[in-house]
Design an enzyme around this catalytic site. Structure first.
Site, mmCIF file in Angstrom:
data_model
loop_
_atom_site.group_PDB
_atom_site.id
_atom_site.type_symbol
_atom_site.label_atom_id
_atom_site.label_comp_id
_atom_site.label_asym_id
_atom_site.label_seq_id
_atom_site.Cartn_x
_atom_site.Cartn_y
_atom_site.Cartn_z
ATOM 1 C CD GLN A 107 -8.638 1.435 0.326
ATOM 2 O OE1 GLN A 107 -9.622 0.917 0.828
ATOM 3 N NE2 GLN A 107 -8.607 1.794 -0.959
ATOM 4 C CG ASP A 289 -2.426 -1.506 -3.782
ATOM 5 O OD1 ASP A 289 -2.399 -0.894 -4.867
ATOM 6 O OD2 ASP A 289 -2.785 -0.977 -2.715
ATOM 7 C CD GLU A 294 6.030 2.397 3.854
ATOM 8 O OE1 GLU A 294 5.275 3.254 3.344
ATOM 9 O OE2 GLU A 294 5.833 1.161 3.747
ATOM 10 C CG ASP A 309 -0.048 0.260 4.667
ATOM 11 O OD1 ASP A 309 -0.642 0.194 5.758
ATOM 12 O OD2 ASP A 309 0.499 1.297 4.265
#
Length: 409
Positions: A107, A289, A294, A309
């Site tokens: 994105q 999504d 992480e 994110d």
């Protein structure tokens, strides 16, 4: 009474005494933990308002130094953060000294360096607040306001695993273009009377630029985590295939969690419970999504799952994608502290708290009312899912006491 009978009676009394003592201690410990959860909730509610105030009267440190010192293996920022408003004020006002294309991803985003050398990720506005993203639950562009709302929800849930995010308006002509790299500058264009750019990313197209209102672009800025905490990327065990007609194993195998529990780092430590916390978080915001996640590098499963994110959220308030909760309803375990916090937030408290928390953001109102209403509705679904688990397996199995020490030494 014969000696043998006396010995048997004493033995029985001793067993009863031991069991009573253990039971009472356990209950006292549980009660103490519950009381601490309640106190933590009240502290959070009392500090919901974050006024963007530049003053840091009690320290000579920069806001960037303060935020960097907050980060520890199990949280990005501490529970009590009197400097939070000053750090966020700096994020939304400090001069931009360099602008570049965003880091790798699907994105559009830009990497900005603010005065003092702090990196932030800028995500531009692509939709109006009341726009509904149709189609798959992960469809559409990133939503900058979703990043802001997700950060404040992270605060409200008491996870403290999301990097700081705040809204910001930037002048593309005077603030970005003069300090932009050639790579970023090469993606700028004018559409009508509006300055636009399309950046560099997997799905970035010249035909689909993000456009300012004239020169002024609304967006969000996410604080870059300190470089001394390198990140390690992991495939999410409940990730989707993103291929039509091809299901992931978890989508058809109801015993999938048993297999996950046998693999590292989910076979021990806090990571599986973090996955379930994250599923709850993602279900509330409508984020389907999270195909990867992480943690901090070389953590051997001990550090937190970092809530990075979150922009594929708050797309469709009418869509409650239950599959996001698969880790919860397939594993049927949840932290006691998370369970307590969710119960404190029912009866409209969650919506009210999030609305209050976002009130002072520069891009307020951050969410439309239908999205806020959807949060309360989704919370009821989560509580009902946990109840189904406890009815089936019992609360002793489902509710897991797992309180990690969060050291800032």
């Amino acid at each position: 009474m014969k000696l043998k009978q006396r010995v048997v009676l004493l033995a029985i009394l001793l067993v009863i005494f031991i069991f009573t003592k253990v039971f009472l201690i356990d209950n006292l410990d549980t009660s103490a933990a519950n009381r601490e959860d309640q106190r933590a909730f009240h502290r959070m509610m009392a500090s919901l308002h974050v006024e963007l105030d530049p003053r840091l009267d009690h320290t000579l440190q920069s806001p960037w130094e303060i935020a960097a010192q907050w980060v520890v293996p199990r949280e990005v920022y501490p529970e009590e953060t009197p400097e939070l408003g000053a750090v966020m004020h700096a994020m939304t006002t400090k001069k931009i000294i360099k602008a570049d294309v965003g880091y790798k991803g699907t994105q559009l985003k830009a990497l900005l360096i603010l005065e003092g050398g702090q990196k932030v990720v800028f995500k531009p506005k692509r939709y109006a607040r009341d726009y509904v993203v149709e189609g798959e639950p992960y469809a559409g562009y990133d939503r900058h306001n979703a990043e802001v709302a997700a950060f404040h929800l992270d605060r409200i849930l008491g996870f403290r695993r999301a990097p700081l995010v705040v809204g910001r308006f930037v002048n593309l002509r005077t603030e970005i273009k003069p300090v932009a790299t050639e790579q970023l500058l090469g993606t700028f264009m004018t559409v009508g009377n509006n300055t636009c750019f399309y950046g560099k990313c997997y799905y970035c197209r010249e035909t689909e630029p993000a456009c300012a209102d004239g020169d002024i672009m609304e967006g969000s800025v996410t604080l870059w985590l300190p470089d001394v905490w390198p990140l390690q990327k992991h495939r999410h065990p409940w990730g989707r295939t993103y291929r039509e007609g091809k299901l992931a194993r978890w989508e058809y195998d109801e015993s999938y969690c048993d297999a996950v529990k046998k693999t590292s780092p989910y076979d021990s430590g806090p990571r599986l419970l973090d996955i379930i916390d994250t599923a709850i978080f993602d279900y509330l915001i409508g984020n389907a999504d999270r195909h990867h996640y992480e943690s901090f590098q070389d953590d051997e499963g001990a550090s937190m799952l970092i809530l990075l994110d979150n922009a594929k959220s708050f797309g469709n308030p009418a869509l409650d994608e239950r599959s996001i909760l698969a880790p919860l309803y397939q594993c049927c375990i949840i932290r006691v502290s998370t369970w307590n916090r969710l119960n404190y937030l029912k009866n409209g408290v969650l919506k009210s708290a999030l609305k209050t928390a976002m009130l002072h953001d520069p891009i307020s109102p951050v969410l439309s009312d239908p999205h806020l209403d959807a949060l309360d509705q989704r919370l009821l679904s989560i509580l009902a899912t946990v109840k189904q688990c406890t009815d089936q397996f019992g609360p002793d199995i489902v509710l897991v006491e797992d309180r990690m020490t969060l050291s800032h030494l």
